[in-house]
Motif scaffolding. Structure first.
Motif, PDB file in Angstrom:
ATOM      1  N   GLN A  22       0.830  -1.205   0.000  1.00  0.00           N
ATOM      2  CA  GLN A  22       0.000   0.000   0.000  1.00  0.00           C
ATOM      3  C   GLN A  22       0.863   1.253   0.000  1.00  0.00           C
ATOM      4  OE1 GLN A  22      -0.656   2.454   2.611  1.00  0.00           O
ATOM      5  NE2 GLN A  22       0.993   1.580   3.805  1.00  0.00           N
ATOM      6  N   GLY A  23       2.019   1.211   0.655  1.00  0.00           N
ATOM      7  CA  GLY A  23       2.915   2.359   0.645  1.00  0.00           C
ATOM      8  C   GLY A  23       3.398   2.680  -0.757  1.00  0.00           C
ATOM      9  N   PHE A  24       3.833   1.651  -1.485  1.00  0.00           N
ATOM     10  CA  PHE A  24       4.273   1.853  -2.866  1.00  0.00           C
ATOM     11  C   PHE A  24       3.135   2.387  -3.742  1.00  0.00           C
ATOM     12  CE2 PHE A  24       7.923  -1.329  -2.487  1.00  0.00           C
ATOM     13  CZ  PHE A  24       8.905  -0.374  -2.681  1.00  0.00           C
ATOM     14  N   PHE A  49       0.849  13.891   1.625  1.00  0.00           N
ATOM     15  CA  PHE A  49       0.375  12.510   1.635  1.00  0.00           C
ATOM     16  C   PHE A  49       1.430  11.561   1.060  1.00  0.00           C
ATOM     17  CE2 PHE A  49      -4.063  14.232   1.884  1.00  0.00           C
ATOM     18  CZ  PHE A  49      -4.379  13.612   3.076  1.00  0.00           C
ATOM     19  N   LEU A  50       2.133  12.014   0.027  1.00  0.00           N
ATOM     20  CA  LEU A  50       3.207  11.208  -0.554  1.00  0.00           C
ATOM     21  C   LEU A  50       4.260  10.884   0.505  1.00  0.00           C
ATOM     22  CD1 LEU A  50       5.003  10.034  -2.851  1.00  0.00           C
ATOM     23  CD2 LEU A  50       5.790  12.370  -3.233  1.00  0.00           C
ATOM     24  N   GLN A  51       4.675  11.884   1.258  1.00  0.00           N
ATOM     25  CA  GLN A  51       5.670  11.662   2.303  1.00  0.00           C
ATOM     26  C   GLN A  51       5.153  10.713   3.383  1.00  0.00           C
ATOM     27  OE1 GLN A  51       8.935  12.588   2.265  1.00  0.00           O
ATOM     28  NE2 GLN A  51       8.327  13.101   0.194  1.00  0.00           N
ATOM     29  N   PHE A  52       3.892  10.912   3.784  1.00  0.00           N
ATOM     30  CA  PHE A  52       3.318  10.037   4.803  1.00  0.00           C
ATOM     31  C   PHE A  52       3.312   8.594   4.337  1.00  0.00           C
ATOM     32  CE2 PHE A  52      -0.163   7.614   6.591  1.00  0.00           C
ATOM     33  CZ  PHE A  52       0.075   7.747   7.948  1.00  0.00           C
ATOM     34  N   PHE A  53       2.783   8.337   3.135  1.00  0.00           N
ATOM     35  CA  PHE A  53       2.641   6.960   2.677  1.00  0.00           C
ATOM     36  C   PHE A  53       3.964   6.348   2.233  1.00  0.00           C
ATOM     37  CE2 PHE A  53      -1.853   8.094   2.549  1.00  0.00           C
ATOM     38  CZ  PHE A  53      -2.331   7.029   3.287  1.00  0.00           C
ATOM     39  N   PHE A  54       4.951   7.169   1.884  1.00  0.00           N
ATOM     40  CA  PHE A  54       6.252   6.599   1.595  1.00  0.00           C
ATOM     41  C   PHE A  54       6.903   6.140   2.897  1.00  0.00           C
ATOM     42  CE2 PHE A  54      10.666   6.541   0.023  1.00  0.00           C
ATOM     43  CZ  PHE A  54      10.460   5.657  -1.007  1.00  0.00           C
ATOM     44  N   ASN A  55       6.716   6.920   3.964  1.00  0.00           N
ATOM     45  CA  ASN A  55       7.256   6.520   5.262  1.00  0.00           C
ATOM     46  C   ASN A  55       6.416   5.424   5.905  1.00  0.00           C
ATOM     47  OD1 ASN A  55       9.519   8.223   5.335  1.00  0.00           O
ATOM     48  ND2 ASN A  55       8.209   9.942   5.833  1.00  0.00           N
ATOM     49  N   PHE A  56       5.092   5.453   5.699  1.00  0.00           N
ATOM     50  CA  PHE A  56       4.216   4.378   6.163  1.00  0.00           C
ATOM     51  C   PHE A  56       4.155   3.342   5.048  1.00  0.00           C
ATOM     52  CE2 PHE A  56      -0.335   2.813   6.787  1.00  0.00           C
ATOM     53  CZ  PHE A  56       0.002   1.944   7.788  1.00  0.00           C
ATOM     54  N   PRO A 107       9.072  16.403 -14.491  1.00  0.00           N
ATOM     55  CA  PRO A 107       7.889  15.525 -14.595  1.00  0.00           C
ATOM     56  C   PRO A 107       8.218  14.133 -15.146  1.00  0.00           C
ATOM     57  CG  PRO A 107       7.336  17.729 -15.342  1.00  0.00           C
ATOM     58  CD  PRO A 107       8.831  17.706 -15.133  1.00  0.00           C
ATOM     59  N   ALA A 108       9.106  14.052 -16.102  1.00  0.00           N
ATOM     60  CA  ALA A 108       9.482  12.738 -16.654  1.00  0.00           C
ATOM     61  C   ALA A 108      10.159  11.876 -15.584  1.00  0.00           C
ATOM     62  CB  ALA A 108      10.405  12.914 -17.858  1.00  0.00           C
ATOM     63  N   ILE A 109      10.971  12.500 -14.744  1.00  0.00           N
ATOM     64  CA  ILE A 109      11.625  11.750 -13.664  1.00  0.00           C
ATOM     65  C   ILE A 109      10.582  11.258 -12.664  1.00  0.00           C
ATOM     66  CG2 ILE A 109      13.239  11.919 -11.737  1.00  0.00           C
ATOM     67  CD1 ILE A 109      14.815  13.914 -13.436  1.00  0.00           C
ATOM     68  N   LEU A 110       9.617  12.103 -12.355  1.00  0.00           N
ATOM     69  CA  LEU A 110       8.566  11.675 -11.424  1.00  0.00           C
ATOM     70  C   LEU A 110       7.760  10.521 -12.003  1.00  0.00           C
ATOM     71  CD1 LEU A 110       7.396  15.093  -9.942  1.00  0.00           C
ATOM     72  CD2 LEU A 110       8.904  13.381  -8.920  1.00  0.00           C
ATOM     73  N   TRP A 111       7.540  10.505 -13.322  1.00  0.00           N
ATOM     74  CA  TRP A 111       6.861   9.363 -13.947  1.00  0.00           C
ATOM     75  C   TRP A 111       7.712   8.097 -13.832  1.00  0.00           C
ATOM     76  CZ3 TRP A 111       1.971   9.032 -14.542  1.00  0.00           C
ATOM     77  CH2 TRP A 111       1.209  10.165 -14.835  1.00  0.00           C
ATOM     78  N   ILE A 112       9.034   8.242 -13.905  1.00  0.00           N
ATOM     79  CA  ILE A 112       9.915   7.097 -13.694  1.00  0.00           C
ATOM     80  C   ILE A 112       9.750   6.585 -12.268  1.00  0.00           C
ATOM     81  CG2 ILE A 112      12.347   6.369 -13.501  1.00  0.00           C
ATOM     82  CD1 ILE A 112      12.923   8.364 -15.829  1.00  0.00           C
ATOM     83  N   PHE A 113       9.675   7.504 -11.299  1.00  0.00           N
ATOM     84  CA  PHE A 113       9.474   7.105  -9.898  1.00  0.00           C
ATOM     85  C   PHE A 113       8.123   6.407  -9.708  1.00  0.00           C
ATOM     86  CE2 PHE A 113      12.446  10.639  -8.145  1.00  0.00           C
ATOM     87  CZ  PHE A 113      13.554   9.871  -8.458  1.00  0.00           C
ATOM     88  N   VAL A 114       7.110   6.849 -10.431  1.00  0.00           N
ATOM     89  CA  VAL A 114       5.796   6.189 -10.362  1.00  0.00           C
ATOM     90  C   VAL A 114       5.939   4.734 -10.812  1.00  0.00           C
ATOM     91  CG1 VAL A 114       3.487   6.089 -11.409  1.00  0.00           C
ATOM     92  CG2 VAL A 114       4.394   8.279 -10.595  1.00  0.00           C
ATOM     93  N   ARG A 115       6.633   4.531 -11.907  1.00  0.00           N
ATOM     94  CA  ARG A 115       6.852   3.161 -12.395  1.00  0.00           C
ATOM     95  C   ARG A 115       7.648   2.332 -11.389  1.00  0.00           C
ATOM     96  NH1 ARG A 115       8.406   5.995 -17.080  1.00  0.00           N
ATOM     97  NH2 ARG A 115       6.618   6.320 -18.417  1.00  0.00           N
ATOM     98  N   CYS A 116       8.644   2.929 -10.773  1.00  0.00           N
ATOM     99  CA  CYS A 116       9.440   2.217  -9.758  1.00  0.00           C
ATOM    100  C   CYS A 116       8.562   1.797  -8.585  1.00  0.00           C
ATOM    101  CB  CYS A 116      10.593   3.089  -9.268  1.00  0.00           C
ATOM    102  SG  CYS A 116      11.911   3.310 -10.481  1.00  0.00           S
ATOM    103  N   CYS A 117       7.640   2.661  -8.174  1.00  0.00           N
ATOM    104  CA  CYS A 117       6.719   2.311  -7.083  1.00  0.00           C
ATOM    105  C   CYS A 117       5.828   1.133  -7.475  1.00  0.00           C
ATOM    106  CB  CYS A 117       5.848   3.511  -6.705  1.00  0.00           C
ATOM    107  SG  CYS A 117       6.707   4.768  -5.757  1.00  0.00           S
ATOM    108  N   ILE A 118       5.340   1.154  -8.694  1.00  0.00           N
ATOM    109  CA  ILE A 118       4.469   0.065  -9.157  1.00  0.00           C
ATOM    110  C   ILE A 118       5.261  -1.245  -9.237  1.00  0.00           C
ATOM    111  CG2 ILE A 118       3.111  -0.772 -11.119  1.00  0.00           C
ATOM    112  CD1 ILE A 118       2.306   2.224 -11.527  1.00  0.00           C
ATOM    113  N   PHE A 119       6.484  -1.192  -9.758  1.00  0.00           N
ATOM    114  CA  PHE A 119       7.335  -2.388  -9.780  1.00  0.00           C
ATOM    115  C   PHE A 119       7.619  -2.877  -8.364  1.00  0.00           C
ATOM    116  CE2 PHE A 119       9.086  -0.990 -14.086  1.00  0.00           C
ATOM    117  CZ  PHE A 119       8.328  -1.909 -14.775  1.00  0.00           C
ATOM    118  N   GLY A 120       7.899  -1.952  -7.451  1.00  0.00           N
ATOM    119  CA  GLY A 120       8.155  -2.325  -6.063  1.00  0.00           C
ATOM    120  C   GLY A 120       6.970  -3.032  -5.441  1.00  0.00           C
ATOM    121  N   ALA A 121       5.761  -2.529  -5.702  1.00  0.00           N
ATOM    122  CA  ALA A 121       4.552  -3.180  -5.182  1.00  0.00           C
ATOM    123  C   ALA A 121       4.407  -4.578  -5.780  1.00  0.00           C
ATOM    124  CB  ALA A 121       3.318  -2.340  -5.495  1.00  0.00           C
ATOM    125  N   PHE A 122       4.638  -4.701  -7.088  1.00  0.00           N
ATOM    126  CA  PHE A 122       4.524  -6.001  -7.748  1.00  0.00           C
ATOM    127  C   PHE A 122       5.516  -7.007  -7.152  1.00  0.00           C
ATOM    128  CE2 PHE A 122       6.196  -8.919 -10.967  1.00  0.00           C
ATOM    129  CZ  PHE A 122       5.059  -9.671 -11.202  1.00  0.00           C
TER     130      PHE A 122
END
Length: 156
Positions: A22-24, A49-56, A107-122
């Motif tokens: 859920q954090g990812f 919220f991003l900071q909270f859920f990244f830490n949680f 913005p392109a870097i943040l989209w890369i981070f979004v993908r990294c979060c999704i991969f991390g969750a997977f």
């Protein structure tokens, strides 16, 4: 951060796996929201919220999950390798951020981070849940299984 405190208070109730997934996913959601919203107040709320859920989530569970998920015999080495990989990822992203930001834009870097979060969750979904497991009982079971395998091998 309050996210860390939320993790500490709920980790045995919710489990490491669920907290990390859920954090990812929520970090990815709030990064996307930050990217598509243009009002400063909404972006500030998304960032909070991003900071909270990244830490949680990943910031807490990546420290305690490896210490419990690996077999006892390999735990120290595997936890060290896992921690080193995380540190390398942090160093690479910190060093590459400015250079990439100038080349492809923030913005392109943040989209890369979004993908990294999704991969991390997977990839977290591939891990076993260790909630409620007693490390001493796990070690005893590993030793019992190893002794039984040795007895079987000697008998054959």
């Amino acid at each position: 951060s309050t996210g860390y405190f939320a993790s500490v208070l709920t980790i045995e109730l919710l489990g490491r796996k669920w907290i990390q997934v859920q954090g990812f996913l929520l970090a990815a959601l709030f990064r996307v929201s930050y990217l598509v919203l243009h009002a400063f107040v909404l972006r500030a709320q998304c960032f909070a919220f991003l900071q909270f859920f990244f830490n949680f989530g990943a910031n807490t569970t990546t420290y305690c999950y490896p210490a419990e998920v690996f077999p006892t015999h390999f735990r120290a080495t595997a936890h060290g390798i896992s921690a080193a990989a995380g540190k390398w990822g942090a160093i690479i992203s910190a060093l590459a951020f400015n250079t990439l930001s100038k080349r492809i834009g923030t913005p392109a870097i943040l989209w890369i981070f979004v993908r990294c979060c999704i991969f991390g969750a997977f990839f977290t979904l591939l891990l076993p849940e260790v909630k409620g497991c007693d490390p001493d009982a796990v070690l005893a079971e590993e030793l019992r299984t190893k002794r039984q395998a040795c007895k079987t091998q000697v008998a054959n």
